[in-house]
Enzyme design. Structure first.
Site, short mmCIF file in Angstrom:
data_model
loop_
_atom_site.label_atom_id
_atom_site.label_comp_id
_atom_site.label_asym_id
_atom_site.label_seq_id
_atom_site.Cartn_x
_atom_site.Cartn_y
_atom_site.Cartn_z
N CYS A 22 0.82 -1.20 0.00
CA CYS A 22 0.00 0.00 0.00
C CYS A 22 0.86 1.26 0.00
O CYS A 22 1.94 1.27 0.59
CB CYS A 22 -0.87 0.06 1.24
SG CYS A 22 -1.87 -1.38 1.50
N ARG A 38 5.22 0.50 -5.87
CA ARG A 38 5.13 -0.33 -4.67
C ARG A 38 4.22 -1.55 -4.89
O ARG A 38 4.25 -2.48 -4.10
CB ARG A 38 4.59 0.50 -3.49
CG ARG A 38 5.52 1.61 -3.09
CD ARG A 38 4.86 2.55 -2.11
NE ARG A 38 4.63 1.94 -0.82
CZ ARG A 38 5.49 1.90 0.19
NH1 ARG A 38 6.67 2.43 0.03
NH2 ARG A 38 5.18 1.34 1.34
N TRP A 58 -2.88 -2.70 -1.55
CA TRP A 58 -2.43 -4.05 -1.90
C TRP A 58 -3.16 -4.96 -0.93
O TRP A 58 -2.90 -4.92 0.28
CB TRP A 58 -0.91 -4.13 -1.71
CG TRP A 58 -0.25 -5.35 -2.25
CD1 TRP A 58 0.09 -5.60 -3.54
CD2 TRP A 58 0.19 -6.48 -1.50
NE1 TRP A 58 0.71 -6.82 -3.63
CE2 TRP A 58 0.79 -7.38 -2.40
CE3 TRP A 58 0.14 -6.84 -0.14
CZ2 TRP A 58 1.33 -8.60 -2.00
CZ3 TRP A 58 0.68 -8.05 0.25
CH2 TRP A 58 1.26 -8.91 -0.69
N ASN A 117 -1.88 1.93 5.96
CA ASN A 117 -0.99 0.83 5.56
C ASN A 117 -0.74 0.02 6.83
O ASN A 117 -0.57 0.60 7.89
CB ASN A 117 0.38 1.33 5.13
CG ASN A 117 0.34 2.00 3.80
OD1 ASN A 117 -0.69 2.07 3.17
ND2 ASN A 117 1.48 2.52 3.39
N GLY A 118 -0.63 -1.28 6.68
CA GLY A 118 -0.34 -2.12 7.84
C GLY A 118 -1.50 -3.04 8.14
O GLY A 118 -2.39 -3.23 7.28
N GLU A 142 19.20 -15.76 -8.31
CA GLU A 142 18.66 -14.44 -8.63
C GLU A 142 18.21 -14.38 -10.10
O GLU A 142 17.18 -13.78 -10.42
CB GLU A 142 19.71 -13.36 -8.32
CG GLU A 142 19.32 -11.94 -8.69
CD GLU A 142 18.03 -11.46 -8.04
OE1 GLU A 142 17.52 -12.09 -7.10
OE2 GLU A 142 17.51 -10.43 -8.51
N LYS A 196 14.39 -13.40 -11.00
CA LYS A 196 14.04 -12.27 -11.87
C LYS A 196 13.20 -12.77 -13.04
O LYS A 196 12.21 -12.17 -13.43
CB LYS A 196 15.35 -11.64 -12.39
CG LYS A 196 15.38 -10.17 -12.61
CD LYS A 196 14.95 -9.35 -11.44
CE LYS A 196 15.43 -9.82 -10.10
NZ LYS A 196 14.78 -9.26 -8.96
N GLU A 224 9.67 -13.70 -11.87
CA GLU A 224 8.90 -12.51 -11.47
C GLU A 224 8.33 -11.75 -12.65
O GLU A 224 7.18 -11.32 -12.61
CB GLU A 224 9.81 -11.52 -10.72
CG GLU A 224 10.07 -11.84 -9.29
CD GLU A 224 10.96 -10.78 -8.67
OE1 GLU A 224 10.48 -10.11 -7.76
OE2 GLU A 224 12.12 -10.61 -9.10
N HIS A 263 21.40 -34.70 -8.23
CA HIS A 263 20.80 -35.33 -7.05
C HIS A 263 19.27 -35.27 -7.09
O HIS A 263 18.62 -35.48 -6.07
CB HIS A 263 21.33 -34.66 -5.78
CG HIS A 263 22.81 -34.85 -5.62
ND1 HIS A 263 23.39 -36.05 -5.28
CD2 HIS A 263 23.85 -34.00 -5.82
CE1 HIS A 263 24.70 -35.94 -5.24
NE2 HIS A 263 25.01 -34.68 -5.58
N LYS A 270 6.56 -3.81 -4.02
CA LYS A 270 7.96 -3.40 -3.90
C LYS A 270 8.46 -3.50 -2.47
O LYS A 270 9.53 -4.00 -2.21
CB LYS A 270 8.10 -1.96 -4.40
CG LYS A 270 9.52 -1.43 -4.39
CD LYS A 270 10.30 -1.99 -5.54
CE LYS A 270 11.76 -1.62 -5.51
NZ LYS A 270 12.54 -2.54 -6.34
#
Ligand code: F6R
Length: 601
Positions: free
Chosen positions: A2, A28, A77, A103-104, A474, A478, A481, A497, A596
């Site tokens: 948010c 965000r 969000w 927010n929260g 990474e 990426k 995502e 393995h 974000k």
């Protein structure tokens, strides 16, 4: 996650300031948006979906309805309730006189909602936030003055919040912060609150960082910050170094591509003043006075966790025991801490709730803490004993790119400074060259044509060994995502393995092979294993071990110090992910479901 923006001022353009601020907070991640403009009357408009939907709704209304000196905006969000118009913020009381953005998470919202419903209050959303305007309205009915009403309501809340409140007929904005980011922007005849600085960077660079438990009142003539007991707090005003233009796209199709191309500059900024080329040593001012730790535990999430894995290995290579932990695991299952241990949080935002929680857990058990972060004044920077800044500048693309490479450089500086050792001169020389090396990769990368070869593939594997392993992880993160395609990163030696069962002629494998030492030779062995299963192979290599002989495609990087070769390989993998995602026409800057700054645990 948010985003909040709040405004009080005499510019006559409250609505435009709010919409501009929300647009600067889009990075965000969000799924709905809303605004409220107050003064004599209070007007609210909110919509599920993109900011454009909200702008269209406001645009089709009579815009004069949205005139007034005070306003709030929010990008949501979803946590409590799906993204719908009703669940979007601002939330209001039953009379539409109080508007709140949050927010929260209000952890005791169920109890508060039961209490209010028992008094006959009708709720219109499924959110935890909606209890707040109803609590404020109840206080106002009890004839509390507006500021006292907002304070009394926030005192009832348990959990985390950054809140901003406007009340009809009052030319002031109230805001409070507890465990959720909130900053104050100070301009000429106007002031702002926001979850992050870019929201108001077009208007001012003067910022006040708020602390937990603080309460703010913004009036057209100024601002005051008070503590939980209502005592005024003197707060320093900081000037942020970011320029407003740094938050634009500068002609690139996406922020993500712009930020990938900005890396030579962001790395130069990270290194500025930190390389003593004559003495062949690194200097990190923020670490003056810190003793060499007995051992180091890193805590981090996502991309920053991959940087932490890399940092831990750098330290181990210099003889300092070091481990990397997922912060969300560490917060509930911490590692034992002994005298002289240092716990390092790696977090570009400095606001990731999981990482803050792990750092608090470590501090509570007596550990010295340090954060490696991009954001001056962030919660982690203020709470830790030490903060080292990676100076990457604002990163708007939700998927981390330039902050990751700056973390890798920052970790090299930290390792050299904390663990010493005699290999500093080589490192200093290589660090000095790294911005140009990255530029060479950007100028000559064949990533765009390589991805064309895999038009029909649906799963992609990334292999690396040693310092190449975090970069393989990474590369895969990426890729998944921003392309939404299946990708996995593996330690190259682990493939046989189990995961080798997944490898077919339809699963391209990207292998990071740098240097010509044992690690490179063994990784080439693993490349041969996948090749024997018909997988198309792309090696990302400096050519030293002639790995290209075993590959269908080669993505070249310049030769450099072995500690920095994985950073250059990462830039190639960023471009692979970007070009694949662009080909698939994905929402690259704001991938679906992602945020974000992840400010909930
Ligand atoms: C991935 C990404 C996330 C973050 C993670 C931690 O591209 O950006 O995985 O790395 O959410 O964020 P910070 O570094 O802000 O703690």
């Amino acid at each position: 996650m948010c985003g909040i923006v709040g405004y009080v001022g005499d510019s006559g353009s409250t609505l435009d300031v709010l919409l501009g601020g929300l647009s600067n907070l889009e990075y965000r991640g969000y799924d709905s948006a809303g605004v409220a403009v107050g003064g004599e009357t209070l007007r609210v408009e909110k919509r599920a979906g993109e900011l454009e939907t909200l702008e269209a709704a406001v645009g089709s209304a009579d815009r004069r309805r949205f005139e007034g000196p005070v306003g709030l905006g929010h990008t949501r969000w979803s946590t409590h309730g799906p993204p719908t118009d009703e669940n979007a913020h601002p939330h209001t009381d039953e009379d539409g006189r109080v508007a709140v953005v949050h927010n929260g998470i209000v952890e005791n919202y169920r109890d508060l909602r039961d209490e209010l419903e028992a008094e006959g209050v009708a709720f219109t959303s499924e959110t935890d936030t909606e209890v707040v305007p109803h609590l404020i309205a109840r206080e106002l009915r009890g004839e509390a003055d507006p500021e006292a009403a907002v304070r009394a309501a926030t005192e009832r809340l348990e959990g985390s919040y950054a809140l901003a409140v406007v009340i009809e007929g009052i030319d002031a904005l109230f805001a409070a912060r507890q465990d959720s980011p909130l900053v104050l922007g100070v301009g000429e005849g106007e002031s702002f609150v926001a979850s992050d600085v870019p929201a108001f960077l077009d208007h001012t660079r003067d910022v006040v960082y708020l602390d937990d438990g603080e309460f703010v009142r913004l009036d057209p003539g100024g601002w005051t910050v008070t503590d939980a007991e209502g005592r005024q707090v003197e707060k320093p005003v900081h000037t942020v170094e970011w320029e407003a233009e740094e938050t634009g796209k500068s002609g690139y199709d996406h922020y993500t591509l712009k930020e990938i191309h900005e890396q030579p500059r962001s790395l130069r900024q990270c290194l500025s003043g930190r390389l003593d080329e004559l003495g062949g040593r690194v200097t990190v001012e923020e670490l003056d006075g810190i003793d060499a730790p007995a051992s180091v535990q890193f805590v981090a999430c996502g991309t920053s966790y991959h940087a932490a894995l890399y940092g831990a290995q750098l330290l181990r290579d210099r003889g300092t025991p070091a481990t990397a932990h997922y912060a969300h695991e560490y917060a509930t299952a911490p590692a034992p801490i002994a005298d002289g241990d240092l716990v390092i949080g790696v977090t570009q935002s400095g606001e990731t709730a999981d990482t803050l929680s792990a750092l608090r857990e470590a501090a509570g058990r007596g550990a010295e803490t340090l954060v490696l972060t991009n954001v001056v004044g962030s919660t982690a920077a203020r709470e830790c004993d030490h903060a080292v800044y990676i100076r990457a500048g604002p990163e708007i693309g939700v998927a981390a790119t330039k902050t990751f490479t700056s973390q890798l450089v920052g970790l090299n500086l930290l390792a050299a400074r904390l663990a010493g050792g005699d290999r500093q001169r080589d490192l200093v020389d290589a660090l000095r060259r790294v911005p140009d090396d990255v530029q060479a990769v950007l100028d000559e990368s064949g990533a765009a044509s390589v991805v064309e070869a895999f038009a029909d593939s649906e799963a992609f594997f990334f292999l690396g060994r040693g310092l190449g392993y975090p970069v393989a992880l990474e590369g895969a993160l990426k890729f998944k995502e921003i392309t939404y395609e299946h990708a996995e990163g593996f330690a190259a030696g682990e493939l046989k393995h189990g995961p080798l069962a997944l490898v077919t002629g339809e699963t391209p494998v990207f292998a990071v092979v740098t240097g010509d030492g044992e690690a490179a030779r063994k990784t080439i062995g693993n490349v041969k294993e996948v090749e024997a299963r018909d997988a198309p192979v792309v090696v990302v290599t400096d050519g030293a071990a002639e790995a290209g002989r075993y590959a269908d495609h080669v993505l070249e990087i310049p030769e450099t110090d072995p500690r920095l070769a994985p950073l250059l390989a990462n830039v190639q993998l960023q471009l692979v992910a970007y070009h694949r995602a662009a080909r698939l026409d994905r929402s690259i800057d704001k991938p679906r479901h992602l945020a974000k700054s992840v400010t909930v645990e």
